[in-house]
Motif scaffolding. Structure first.
Motif, PDB file in Angstrom:
ATOM      1  N   TYR A   1       3.120 -13.197   1.448  1.00 25.55           N
ATOM      2  CA  TYR A   1       2.600 -12.215   0.500  1.00 25.55           C
ATOM      3  C   TYR A   1       2.050 -12.961  -0.710  1.00 25.55           C
ATOM      4  O   TYR A   1       2.605 -13.988  -1.131  1.00 25.55           O
ATOM      5  CB  TYR A   1       3.713 -11.258   0.056  1.00 25.55           C
TER       6      TYR A   1
ATOM      7  N   ASP B   1       2.395  -1.576   3.584  1.00 22.59           N
ATOM      8  CA  ASP B   1       1.134  -1.348   2.893  1.00 22.59           C
ATOM      9  C   ASP B   1       1.275  -0.099   2.027  1.00 22.59           C
ATOM     10  O   ASP B   1       2.351   0.466   1.903  1.00 22.59           O
ATOM     11  CB  ASP B   1      -0.019  -1.209   3.897  1.00 22.59           C
ATOM     12  N   ARG B   2       0.198   0.329   1.385  1.00 19.95           N
ATOM     13  CA  ARG B   2       0.211   1.513   0.529  1.00 19.95           C
ATOM     14  C   ARG B   2       1.100   1.290  -0.692  1.00 19.95           C
ATOM     15  O   ARG B   2       2.027   2.031  -0.960  1.00 19.95           O
ATOM     16  CB  ARG B   2       0.681   2.754   1.292  1.00 19.95           C
ATOM     17  N   GLN B   3       0.775   0.251  -1.476  1.00 15.72           N
ATOM     18  CA  GLN B   3       1.624  -0.141  -2.598  1.00 15.72           C
ATOM     19  C   GLN B   3       1.119   0.334  -3.959  1.00 15.72           C
ATOM     20  O   GLN B   3       1.775   0.081  -4.967  1.00 15.72           O
ATOM     21  CB  GLN B   3       1.762  -1.681  -2.633  1.00 15.72           C
TER      22      GLN B   3
END
Length: 398
Positions: free
Chosen positions: A330, A353-355
């Motif tokens: 990351y 995902d979708r942070q």
């Protein structure tokens, strides 16, 4: 701006346990004990039978004496006979052992013919007798101050005849949501409007901790209205949580309102993502947490800051830190601590995902935040990282 560590330090310095209260034992579940308790009695309080059967003197068995059935002893009987040589007594589970008896023969291992007890299986001295104090002796330490009173502990204390306990009370919490664009669920959205979700999420989070919400109020982006409500209601609660209105826009009035009330500011803005515009202050005994307006930031700031404050106030002992190994690599920019939604299972952390701070759908799969240090940019697969669990005992298939 200050660091996450500094922000948490300021918060915990201002959090103190509330004065203990004594409540009925049956209402004390999930409170923290405010006293150390020692057993007032021995448990069992008397020698009693662990089986339905017959109480005998083992010496009579050794001497091959016929055992004549003389008595019947039920549970709850307060007076018991004394067995003489060659006598036996019918006895039931939990009933007191008659004087002179030292063994119980369970009923499956014997028979009675013409008032004489006959053994089918061999017995040993002391069989099936619960001796006085074998669970707890009078004066034994039962529970220490600071222990969570689980339902199991409640049941344990009840067996000791304890009917009330001193606990640290739960703090009272108020919620204020700000934003002209917010509308309640169930209405039809107009262009430019969004559903108000932050107060719903906060109430659910507080309910999970069994913390009472005294009021939850939406207030338009009007400084005078917000100021009047805070002034009139802040003394009703121990913690007042704001959502939205804490940034630097023309309609962000929370910080100026709190300054106008005379609240002490301990910090404003934290080097973190999400939730950089975070305010913490105090007026009298009321703690103010002004959380960002983005839903994901509200949830993360609650778990990182508000929840530890509540734990300190209620007397909770903090758990040791949790860590996991990254499943993937990351990258982020240095300068901010990142709290990223993750699924942590079997000591391994999968960053989802979708942070973005407005995105809530990742919470359906996440059970923890991975904490990524502000100074570090690259995090490699297999690297050990700190995690903050917000949900446990989950079985999830990605």
């Amino acid at each position: 701006m200050i660091s996450v560590k500094e922000a948490l330090h300021h918060i915990l310095q201002q959090c103190h346990t509330l004065s203990p209260i004594r409540i009925p034992l049956e209402a004390a579940g999930n409170f923290i004990a405010a006293e150390t308790i020692y057993s007032p009695v021995a448990v069992p309080f008397f020698d009693n039978s662990a089986m339905d059967g017959y109480a005998i003197r083992y010496e009579d068995i050794k001497n091959n004496l016929p055992l004549k059935l003389h008595y019947q002893i039920e549970a709850g009987k307060t007076r018991v006979p004394e067995l003489q040589k060659g006598e036996a007594a019918r006895i039931f589970t939990g009933a007191p052992i008659p004087l002179g008896a030292d063994t119980v023969v369970q009923q499956e291992n014997c028979s009675v013919e013409k008032g004489i007890l006959k053994l089918i299986q061999p017995v040993s001295p002391g069989d099936h007798i619960r001796k006085r104090g074998t669970q707890t002796q009078k004066g034994d330490l039962v529970i220490s101050r600071g222990r969570l009173l689980t339902p199991e502990y409640i049941g344990f204390l009840a067996t000791l005849g304890i009917d009330s306990v001193a606990v640290f009370p739960k703090p009272k919490v108020g919620i204020i949501s700000t934003g002209k664009e917010l509308v309640p669920a169930g209405t039809i959205l107009q262009n430019g409007q969004i559903y108000e979700s932050n107060s719903i999420a906060l109430k659910a989070l507080l309910h999970q901790l069994e913390i009472p919400v005294i009021f939850s109020q939406w207030i338009d982006d009007k400084e005078s209205e917000l100021y009047q409500f805070v002034l009139e209601n802040h003394k009703k609660v121990d913690l007042l949580l704001f959502t939205g209105g804490i940034s630097v826009g023309d309609y962000d009035f929370v910080k100026p309102v709190l300054e106008k009330t005379g609240a002490i500011e301990f910090f404003y803005k934290v080097r973190q993502k999400p939730g950089k515009p975070l305010f913490f202050g105090k007026k009298g005994t009321t703690l103010f947490f002004a959380l960002p307006g983005n839903p994901s930031a509200v949830v993360s700031c609650f778990h990182v800051y508000v929840k530890p404050a509540i734990q300190r106030i209620t007397g909770c002992q903090f758990q040791t830190e949790d860590y996991a190994l990254l499943v993937t690599s990351y990258q982020k920019k240095s300068g901010l601590t990142h709290f990223v939604k993750a699924l942590v299972q079997n000591g391994k952390a999968t960053i989802l995902d979708r942070q973005l701070s407005y995105q809530m759908d990742a919470y359906a799969r996440a059970n923890a935040f991975v904490v990524l240090d502000e100074k570090q940019e690259d995090f490699k697969m297999g690297e050990k990282v700190k995690v903050i669990f917000f949900r446990s005992n989950m079985t999830i298939t990605l």
